[in-house]
Write a protein that holds these residues in place. Structure first.
Motif, short mmCIF file in Angstrom:
data_model
loop_
_atom_site.label_atom_id
_atom_site.label_comp_id
_atom_site.label_asym_id
_atom_site.label_seq_id
_atom_site.Cartn_x
_atom_site.Cartn_y
_atom_site.Cartn_z
N SER A 270 0.84 -1.20 0.00
CA SER A 270 0.00 0.00 0.00
C SER A 270 0.87 1.24 0.00
N GLU A 271 2.10 1.11 0.48
CA GLU A 271 2.91 2.32 0.62
C GLU A 271 4.38 1.96 0.76
N ILE A 272 5.23 2.88 0.28
CA ILE A 272 6.65 2.75 0.57
C ILE A 272 7.08 4.05 1.23
N PHE A 273 7.68 3.95 2.40
CA PHE A 273 8.11 5.19 3.06
C PHE A 273 9.50 5.00 3.63
N LYS A 274 10.08 6.07 4.11
CA LYS A 274 11.44 6.01 4.58
C LYS A 274 11.47 6.11 6.09
N LYS A 275 12.23 5.21 6.72
CA LYS A 275 12.40 5.27 8.17
C LYS A 275 13.89 5.22 8.39
N ASP A 276 14.46 6.24 9.02
CA ASP A 276 15.91 6.40 9.08
C ASP A 276 16.45 6.36 7.65
N ASP A 277 17.43 5.47 7.38
CA ASP A 277 17.90 5.46 6.00
C ASP A 277 17.38 4.22 5.26
N LYS A 278 16.38 3.60 5.83
CA LYS A 278 15.83 2.40 5.21
C LYS A 278 14.48 2.69 4.56
N LEU A 279 14.22 1.97 3.48
CA LEU A 279 12.89 2.04 2.89
C LEU A 279 12.03 0.97 3.56
N ILE A 280 10.77 1.33 3.81
CA ILE A 280 9.86 0.37 4.42
C ILE A 280 8.74 0.07 3.43
N VAL A 281 8.53 -1.21 3.20
CA VAL A 281 7.42 -1.62 2.32
C VAL A 281 6.28 -2.05 3.23
N LYS A 282 5.16 -1.34 3.08
CA LYS A 282 4.01 -1.65 3.92
C LYS A 282 3.05 -2.50 3.09
N VAL A 283 2.73 -3.66 3.65
CA VAL A 283 1.98 -4.60 2.83
C VAL A 283 1.19 -5.54 3.73
N GLU A 284 0.10 -6.08 3.20
CA GLU A 284 -0.58 -7.14 3.93
C GLU A 284 -0.31 -8.45 3.21
N ASP A 285 0.25 -9.42 3.96
CA ASP A 285 0.43 -10.74 3.40
C ASP A 285 -0.96 -11.37 3.35
N THR A 286 -1.53 -11.46 2.16
CA THR A 286 -2.94 -11.85 2.09
C THR A 286 -3.13 -13.35 2.25
N LEU A 287 -2.07 -14.11 2.25
CA LEU A 287 -2.24 -15.54 2.48
C LEU A 287 -2.40 -15.86 3.96
N THR A 288 -1.77 -15.00 4.77
CA THR A 288 -1.88 -15.23 6.21
C THR A 288 -2.62 -14.09 6.90
N ALA A 289 -3.07 -13.13 6.09
CA ALA A 289 -3.76 -11.95 6.62
C ALA A 289 -2.93 -11.24 7.68
N THR A 290 -1.62 -11.12 7.40
CA THR A 290 -0.74 -10.44 8.35
C THR A 290 -0.25 -9.13 7.79
N PRO A 291 -0.47 -8.01 8.48
CA PRO A 291 0.12 -6.76 8.02
C PRO A 291 1.62 -6.78 8.28
N ARG A 292 2.39 -6.29 7.31
CA ARG A 292 3.84 -6.34 7.48
C ARG A 292 4.43 -4.98 7.15
N GLU A 293 5.59 -4.71 7.73
CA GLU A 293 6.37 -3.54 7.32
C GLU A 293 7.79 -4.05 7.12
N ASP A 294 8.19 -4.29 5.88
CA ASP A 294 9.47 -4.91 5.60
C ASP A 294 10.49 -3.86 5.20
N GLU A 295 11.69 -4.03 5.69
CA GLU A 295 12.77 -3.12 5.33
C GLU A 295 13.32 -3.47 3.96
N ALA A 296 13.83 -2.46 3.25
CA ALA A 296 14.47 -2.74 1.96
C ALA A 296 15.52 -1.69 1.67
#
Lengths: 143, 327, 666
Positions: C469-495
């Protein structure tokens, strides 16, 4: 008069979309009333609006013009001209007192066999409601 | 407005030009209020020109009526220009003809005249009957002054003007090489008298109305001949193969004739009212034409005879044209 | 009318398809009483050879001159029966069909309804048949040359095939070099072939082929004419370099005053070039081009004491006086292979493409991992001393595809696989990188695709089902905000690096091509083929064919296959040397035409023009139909107020008797 009125409807169909759509209704063995008979032309752009007038004069109780959806015309834009012409022909006929249910126009694509059935049913129903066209039907002429 | 002497003087000047064949204007008819189109061939003819509220023909018709008779071999056609007096409606007809290539702008000289509307002779019939005496009329501010057998009568314009003129929005020429006199301030808002009334009636009531009108038609085709837009030399309604309309004079064929005629004028009618004024049966043809004028304006924002560069309405479309009527 | 109509009516049973509901005997009896009807027969299968034989024999023995076949849809067998007439020596256009199957027996199960309707339809057909006229099927000569617009893999393949068959081809390419999108790619999926290695030989082939005239840095300006006889105006843009003199040494670019300051389009703008440039080292032709939008001398009129490039050029190839050149060529067929653009992800601001330098597109990724790319194939993030290899890479699928919110509802067909390939390449280059792919569905439908996808997953690429749903910056990392729809888990993954798998879109300037060639678009805005199944490379304009992604997203093998198909179709008029023109064209009655030009305005093919004729000494304008351009749609005739223009076989005088016949109450 217990016998139900069976309207006689003349339809003008373009070869590429509506005529093909009506063919598809046939190959899918759809059933619809037999009151409507088709005249095939290459494009709705070919249909002179005066044909509508002529059909009413010559004994049709209702008229249908059907062609391709906007953007689908085999000749790119024939249906665009038809849309304009028939809007105004319909306005004129209605203004003179011809029931708006007598003349219809539809977009039926080559893949819309089901829609063709619905269109025929609607047109036949509406014309059945208003009864035979007598207003300026041509008098029988004996030569 | 403009005085007659100015018109005659200018007409003389134009007819004297080498590149001008003749000038078409009006002159008095032979009786009553009648005024007739008049071809000024020589400068001295210009003395007969008149310009009054009785000039009720659309002169643009004369442009297309000009017959092209076969020329003997080797003879060159007359390439001189035709000059024309034009008011608002005449000029709109010319402009519409330009878009339809019925007229070559280079081949016409347009002498513009402002106009305050023409008289509908049928409205005069009862109160101010016409006799064999040649009668006259002139504009005087918001009145029409009638001069019958030397007796002058002032009548408010609204009483006797043609319905089309009452709602005219183009009293001044929209296209002319030169316009004489002062411009007239338009007096009307857009409206289509009589149309709404019928629109609000039921289908049966409408047909009752029109059936009676069309039954009276004698199929003299005067409406067709008076119309500047009906200029086909061979009208389809006259043809036998195929026969669109039988010659029999009955309400079926008459109705078909009137529908076909009106439909051919879609997006072309300039609302001059000439057809209605010439109808001997008094059929309100304007009411049909005005309905279509209204629809074309409301639905397609098109007004015929206003843009010489425009594409004719019947030969154009807009991808966004409405289609709510389509199944 | 020359001869009295003698109509033969043939009512088909179509086995029981018609005969079960339509009382054929009754129809035959009815038809025999229609005016002008000489013979009426019925037969089980009219389209069979014995059925056609009946018609042929009757034409001969009974002297029939009009034939009505009451059977299936004319869209089915009109051509069949026209041939029957022709075999029997009768003009094929003396045929009229009554559709008593699709429009009657199959839709009206009740015989009481179907039989009267069948009679009506037959009666209408006979009425029209009586008025039919013989038509001539004309042919005109065709040029034996073709033009291919677009020098990507599709255009190159089409051009090579046609040229190999022995016909002259003009290959027009807008940019300074052929190669197109494929040349920009690093490896191709699923085989991991080096794209350049398989592409460059073909590029060289088109340049060297004796039958191909390569027109790079050129654009089509105007197309006139019709199949077999197109006249195409091509504008060769000024390169400001004499390509006969340029030897491609590159001294000019090295000395350019704005060297390495202009984003290189070929490198998806991630690399830089000079104002005089070769888009990429393997460019064909290997000739330099001056970029008129960035060259100091061309934009400002001044470049130091004089353009340095000119100074250093050993062959004196640089010529700032050069002008655009217009050439006109005549071709028999045109192939449109204009390719695609990639979706611009700034239209999806939630992905931060414009805000974060480490959010890149798939095409930029291709250039970054390419050995010939601006980084020499080294994948680094950060600038200067901070430059490092990304350890966490995220791929987002379906960016600008399957997304109604940006107007692209279609699947771009290549992104799933190019993402898998790029993920694999990253693993190859940075084995300890953590690679995650966010997907909606993985569409691995092609040959070897599923196997490749499996392989990539086994290499440790993580696939998470979810549309971020969104990509934003936290410190110097990019965060990918997503819902894993197979497990219905909201995630915020670093990249460290996010790659947007941008979809394919029609070229920005597709509209211009459409107007030039009178093409149509499908609802996805790609060019429309004549029929989605049966005419996939043809268009609504005869003689114009489609190849590659201009018609819709596809991968390289599909593109090449379509390009070969388009080439084969384009060669039909070329090899015959003749083209058939529509017989049912419009005809003008000059005696009644008023020259108003409505028909010329409405004609979708610009097939009608006004001409001046001498009418008994007067000059009058009348319409004239170019029969080679006319497709017989008849739009002109309904616009004509004097009905002076009429489509043959669909004239007023042929349709109105049909109306009359149908109007009669049964």
């Amino acid at each position: 008069m217990s016998e139900q009125f069976e309207p006689n409807i003349v339809a003008f169909l373009c070869n590429w979309c509506s005529y093909a759509g009506a063919d598809l209704a046939g190959t899918s063995r759809t059933h619809y009333p037999a009151n409507l008979k088709v005249i095939r032309v290459m494009c709705t752009g070919r249909i002179n609006p005066l044909f509508v007038l002529n059909a009413l004069q010559q004994g049709a109780d209702g008229v249908l013009v059907s062609g391709c959806h906007p953007g689908d015309c085999h000749y790119m834009e024939g249906n665009m001209y038809a849309r304009r012409r028939f809007r105004l022909m319909k306005d004129l006929l209605e203004y003179l007192g011809v029931d708006s249910r007598r003349f219809h126009m539809s977009w039926v694509s080559a893949s819309e066999g089901g829609k063709w059935k619905e269109v025929v049913e609607k047109v036949v129903d509406e014309v059945s409601e208003i009864g035979p066209f007598e207003q300026f039907k041509r008098e029988k002429i004996n030569w | 407005m403009v005085d007659l002497e100015t018109i005659r003087k200018k007409a003389k000047e134009i007819v004297s030009r080498e590149d001008v064949k003749h000038l078409i204007g009006w002159r008095k008819g032979t009786f009553g209020y009648r005024v007739t189109p008049y071809w000024v061939e020589a400068p001295e003819d210009a003395e007969e020109l008149v310009y009054s509220p009785l000039c009720n023909t659309n002169l643009a018709t004369s442009l297309t009526l000009a017959e092209k008779l076969p020329l003997p071999k080797g003879q060159e056609p007359d390439r001189r220009k035709t000059a024309l007096l034009v008011r608002g409606c005449d000029s709109r007809a010319v402009v519409q003809l330009l878009t339809e290539r019925g007229v070559d702008r280079e081949q016409v000289v347009l002498l513009g005249l402002p106009c305050r509307g023409v008289v509908d002779l049928r409205k005069l019939k009862d109160s101010y009957p016409e006799d064999n005496e040649v009668a006259d009329a002139e504009w005087k501010e918001d009145k029409i002054v009638l001069n019958v057998s030397g007796e002058k009568k002032e009548i408010p314009r609204e009483e006797v003007l043609d319905d089309h003129c009452l709602v005219c929005r183009y009293p001044n020429p929209v296209e002319a090489d030169e316009t004489l006199g002062e411009k007239v301030e338009p007096w009307a808002e857009e409206s289509h008298p009589g149309v709404e009334e019928l629109e609000n009636a039921s289908f049966d009531k409408r047909w009752d109305f029109w059936e009676k009108e069309f039954e009276r038609c004698i199929r003299c085709y005067a409406c067709r001949n008076a119309c500047p837009m009906c200029y086909c030399e061979d009208c389809i309604l006259d043809r036998l193969n195929p026969t669109w309309i039988y010659r029999s004079n009955n309400y079926s064929e008459n109705t078909a004739f009137h529908i076909a005629r009106a439909f051919h004028l879609v997006g072309r009618c300039v609302s001059c009212g000439a057809c209605e004024r010439v109808c001997p049966a008094g059929i309100p043809l304007g009411k049909i034409n005005q309905k279509l004028v209204k629809e074309v304006r409301e639905k397609y924002e098109f007004e015929p005879g206003t843009d010489p560069e425009g594409v004719p309405f019947q030969a154009s479309y807009n991808p966004q044209d409405q289609e709510d009527f389509i199944l | 009318m020359s001869e009295k109509p003698r109509v033969g009516v043939y009512v088909c049973h179509c086995g029981i398809n018609i005969a079960a509901t339509v009382n054929v005997e009754e129809v035959v009896e009815f038809a025999s009483r229609l005016p002008g009807v000489t013979v009426v027969r019925n037969y089980a299968y009219m389209c069979s050879d014995p059925g056609q034989q009946l018609v042929r024999e009757d034409i001969e023995n009974e002297n029939l001159n009009r034939i009505v076949v009451a059977s299936c849809s004319p869209r089915m067998h009109e051509i069949t029966f026209r041939r029957t007439l022709q075999d029997a020596g009768l003009n094929p256009y003396y045929l009229e069909m009554a559709n008593i199957r699709e429009h009657c027996s199959w839709v009206h199960p009740d015989s009481e309804e179907a039989t009267p309707k069948a009679k009506k339809l037959v009666s209408a057909a006979v009425s029209k048949a009586r008025m039919l006229e013989p038509l001539e099927e004309k042919e005109v000569d065709s040029e034996r040359t073709a033009m291919v617009i677009g020098g990507g893999i599709a255009g190159i393949q089409s051009a090579l095939d046609i040229a190999d068959a022995g016909y002259q081809v003009y290959l027009v390419e807008k940019s300074p070099s052929v190669g197109g999108r494929m040349a920009q790619l690093d490896k191709t999926f699923p085989t991991l072939d080096c794209s350049a290695c398989i592409m460059t030989p073909k590029m060289v082939d088109v340049a060297n082929h004796p039958n191909i005239e390569l027109m790079t840095y050129s654009e089509v300006e105007e197309v006139n004419g019709f199949i077999g006889n197109f006249e195409v105006k091509v504008r060769k843009k000024a390169r400001y370099v004499d390509i006969d003199k340029c030897n491609g040494c590159g001294e000019c670019a090295d000395n350019c005053r704005v060297k390495n300051r202009i984003p290189n389009e070929f490198d998806a703008n991630v690399g830089k070039r000079s104002a005089i440039y070769l888009p990429f080292p393997q460019a064909v032709p290997a000739k330099f081009t001056v970029d008129p939008d960035h060259c100091l001398y061309l934009t400002k009129g001044k470049c130091g004491k004089g353009p340095k490039c000119q100074e250093v050029c050993g062959t004196g190839a640089i010529d700032f006086e050069q002008q655009d050149e217009e050439v006109e060529v005549k071709v028999g067929a045109i192939i449109v292979a204009t390719g695609f653009d990639t979706f611009d992800p700034s239209n999806k601001p939630e992905y931060g493409y414009q805000d974060y330098p480490n959010v890149i597109t798939g095409l930029e990724m291709e250039r970054l991992v390419a050995a010939s790319g601006p980084t020499g194939g080294e994948l680094l993030i950060g600038e200067g001393e901070n430059a490092r290899k990304p350890k966490k890479v995220a791929f987002i699928q379906c960016v600008g595809s399957r997304d109604a919110s940006v107007g692209n509802e279609y699947c771009s067909r290549v992104c799933c696989m190019y993402t898998a390939k790029q993920a694999h390449l990253i693993k190859e280059k940075i084995p300890d990188a953590e690679v995650t792919v966010y997907y909606m569905d993985v569409r691995a439908f092609g040959k070897g695709f599923e196997e490749f996808y499996d392989r990539v997953r086994r290499e440790g690429i993580r696939y998470i089902r979810g549309n971020p749903s969104e990509i934003f910056k936290k410190d110097d990392k990019l965060i990918v905000k997503v819902e894993d729809t197979l497990t219905a888990t909201p995630r915020e993954d670093e990249a460290d690096l996010v790659v947007l798998a941008v979809g394919l879109e029609p070229r920005q300037d597709a509209r211009g091509v459409i107007d030039l060639l009178r093409l149509s678009q499908t609802s996805d805005r790609f060019f429309m083929e004549a029929h989605p199944k049966l005419y996939p490379v043809d268009t609504s304009t005869d003689g114009v064919f489609l190849a590659g992604c201009a018609q819709g997203p596809k991968d390289i093998p599909d593109t090449v296959a379509q390009a070969k198909g388009a080439a084969a179709s384009a060669m039909i008029p070329l090899s015959r040397g003749k083209v058939k023109v529509e017989a049912q064209t419009a005809e003008v009655n000059e005696a009644t035409c008023r020259g108003c030009g409505f028909c010329t305005e409405v004609c979708p093919y610009s097939a009608i023009e006004l001409k001046t004729i001498n009418w008994f000494g007067h000059e009058v304008n009348v319409a004239e139909v170019n029969e080679a351009l006319c497709k017989g749609c008849g739009t002109c005739s309904a616009a004509c107020l004097s009905n002076s223009i009429q489509p043959r076989s669909f004239r007023d005088s042929q349709i109105m008797p049909q109306i009359a016949a149908l109007g009669v109450k049964s």
